[in-house]
Design a protein around this motif. Structure first.
Motif, short mmCIF file in Angstrom:
data_model
loop_
_atom_site.label_atom_id
_atom_site.label_comp_id
_atom_site.label_asym_id
_atom_site.label_seq_id
_atom_site.Cartn_x
_atom_site.Cartn_y
_atom_site.Cartn_z
N PRO A 1 30.65 8.05 -20.70
CA PRO A 1 32.09 7.70 -20.40
C PRO A 1 32.78 6.98 -21.56
CG PRO A 1 29.98 6.21 -19.53
CD PRO A 1 29.90 7.53 -19.65
N ASP B 1 31.25 8.32 -6.56
CA ASP B 1 32.37 8.45 -8.44
C ASP B 1 32.81 6.90 -8.39
OD1 ASP B 1 34.12 7.52 -6.17
OD2 ASP B 1 35.09 9.84 -6.95
N ALA B 2 33.40 7.09 -8.70
CA ALA B 2 33.95 5.50 -9.18
C ALA B 2 34.73 4.63 -8.33
CB ALA B 2 34.82 5.44 -10.64
N THR B 3 35.19 5.36 -7.21
CA THR B 3 36.44 5.38 -5.83
C THR B 3 35.01 4.55 -5.11
OG1 THR B 3 35.87 7.58 -4.76
CG2 THR B 3 37.66 6.95 -6.53
N ASN C 1 36.70 10.72 -10.26
CA ASN C 1 36.31 11.61 -11.26
C ASN C 1 36.40 13.46 -10.38
OD1 ASN C 1 34.10 9.07 -11.81
ND2 ASN C 1 34.85 9.92 -13.39
N CYS D 1 25.13 -1.86 -8.42
CA CYS D 1 26.38 -1.75 -8.12
C CYS D 1 27.19 -2.36 -9.14
CB CYS D 1 26.70 -3.01 -7.10
SG CYS D 1 28.72 -3.20 -6.77
N ALA D 2 28.30 -1.54 -10.01
CA ALA D 2 29.21 -2.20 -10.90
C ALA D 2 29.79 -3.73 -10.83
CB ALA D 2 29.67 -0.79 -11.71
N HIS E 1 27.58 1.64 -3.65
CA HIS E 1 29.21 1.54 -4.21
C HIS E 1 29.25 0.91 -4.74
CE1 HIS E 1 33.28 0.99 -2.96
NE2 HIS E 1 33.84 2.18 -2.21
N PRO E 2 29.89 1.54 -5.58
CA PRO E 2 30.57 1.06 -6.79
C PRO E 2 31.48 -0.79 -7.21
CG PRO E 2 32.12 2.44 -6.68
CD PRO E 2 31.33 2.21 -5.92
N LEU E 3 32.05 -0.91 -5.45
CA LEU E 3 32.98 -2.55 -5.24
C LEU E 3 32.32 -3.05 -4.25
CD1 LEU E 3 36.44 -0.99 -6.36
CD2 LEU E 3 34.75 -1.96 -7.96
#
Length: 369
Positions: free
Chosen positions: A43, A328-330, A2, A225-226, A267-269
């Motif tokens: 988004p 962010d997404a990372t 982003n 967590c996504a 963290h998203p991952l």
């Protein structure tokens, strides 16, 4: 990654852009002088939303569609007529809050399969849904009419409020909410029914016999967590809590220099990695020993490390509100804004921070878009 950062403050909305040479600069300023309580970039279609709390003039919601230059007003959530008289308050409980919108405290998009759906969490504790991008709103009565709601009470504000809304990326009908003070609530049927899922949380501010009561817990902020939605993290008034089973059971964790704070990011991952901003609890609410740090765990809360490279040297008295920390997404880039108008960003998970501004108004919310 982003490349846009929204910063909602007591005196306006500031939008920073990331340049190819690595610099972040304020590119836009909107609603200057007005308190912006929440901001969102949807988004699904890049529509930008800003919620304002104008006190005597009420709550306002504005929308700017992708590619448009001008903002347009949206509808705001409106409560139905209040029963007269209201039920008598329970013993040792304050009178029920008026059925009147005081603040939009959370704003989240529905799932990717729900175009136009928005969810708004409000003070005094109502959840609202829009199916048309903010043109109209409907109060979720199944949650509002739960008898347990009469026991909710204010944490940071006089009235209870919904400040965290998590939409399961695997199933848009699965919603998880956090209420201050009212615990964690979940729906698996798009809001048609609700269950309180705060088991394992502990409220040290209550008498011993009610310490584990799920309905009076005070989560300050909740994130999901996504990549592993079963994992949720909560910064609670009485510590840090983590769930690895979708909120069915919560585990209390302890961190140094403090387990108290308001903000949390996950963290998203990597579900075991999360960040917090510790402070001295209750009435003090400043960094411990005036040392402003971010704490990070990378092992699910078994250990925490303080990160302060690039943050102000002691003494520093910055406080970070519930929505003042974002990732962010990372999972590498985080932004953080404080009540003293400081704005920082890291590109390496918190190892090193850079100050983007030290002179903004008090910051309520930061979000990548």
């Amino acid at each position: 990654m982003n490349d846009q950062l929204l910063v909602a403050t007591r005196k306006g909305l500031f939008i920073l852009h990331h340049h190819r040479d690595g610099r972040w600069q304020t590119a836009e300023t909107h609603f200057l002088g007005e308190p912006v309580s929440m901001a969102l970039v949807d988004p699904r279609d890049d529509t930008l939303y800003a919620a304002l709390n104008l006190g005597h003039f009420g709550v306002k919601l504005w929308r700017r569609r992708a590619g448009a230059a001008e903002w347009e007003p949206c509808a705001v959530p409106v409560y139905p007529p209040q029963p007269d008289p209201l039920p008598e308050p329970l013993p040792d409980h304050p009178p029920a809050a008026p059925w009147s919108l005081q603040q939009i405290w959370a704003l989240e998009p529905g799932g990717s399969d729900q175009p136009g759906v928005l969810w708004a969490g409000t003070i005094p504790g109502g959840l609202f849904r829009s199916d048309d991008g903010g043109d109209s709103w409907t109060l979720n009565r199944p949650l509002w009419d739960r008898p347990e709601r009469t026991e909710w009470f204010g944490g940071g504000y006089d009235a209870p409020g919904i400040h965290s809304i998590c939409v399961d990326p695997r199933d848009s009908r699965h919603l998880t909410l956090a209420v201050s003070c009212g615990g964690v609530w979940q729906s698996h049927d798009d809001g048609a029914s609700w269950d309180c899922t705060s088991a394992g949380m502990e409220a040290d501010y209550m008498p011993p016999e009610r310490r584990e009561d799920p309905n009076i817990q005070d989560p300050h902020r909740m994130v999901q967590c996504a990549g592993t939605p079963e994992t949720l993290w909560v910064q609670h008034h009485n510590g840090i809590f983590r769930s690895s089973d979708g909120g069915a059971q919560w585990q209390r964790l302890f961190a140094q220099p403090s387990s108290f704070g308001f903000a949390v990011a996950v963290h998203p991952l990597e579900p075991d990695t999360a960040w917090f901003v510790p402070a001295v609890k209750d009435v003090c609410r400043v960094p411990v020993d005036a040392r402003f740090v971010v704490t990070r765990t990378q092992d699910g809360g078994a250990s925490f490390e303080p990160l302060d490279d690039g943050l102000p040297s002691p003494p520093a008295y910055d406080l970070v509100y519930r929505h003042g920390l974002a990732v962010d997404a990372t999972g590498l880039r985080l932004a953080m804004g404080s009540t003293t108008g400081g704005l920082w960003l890291t590109e390496d998970g918190g190892e090193h921070w850079q100050c983007l501004s030290a002179h903004l108004p008090p910051i309520y919310c930061v979000r990548f878009g």
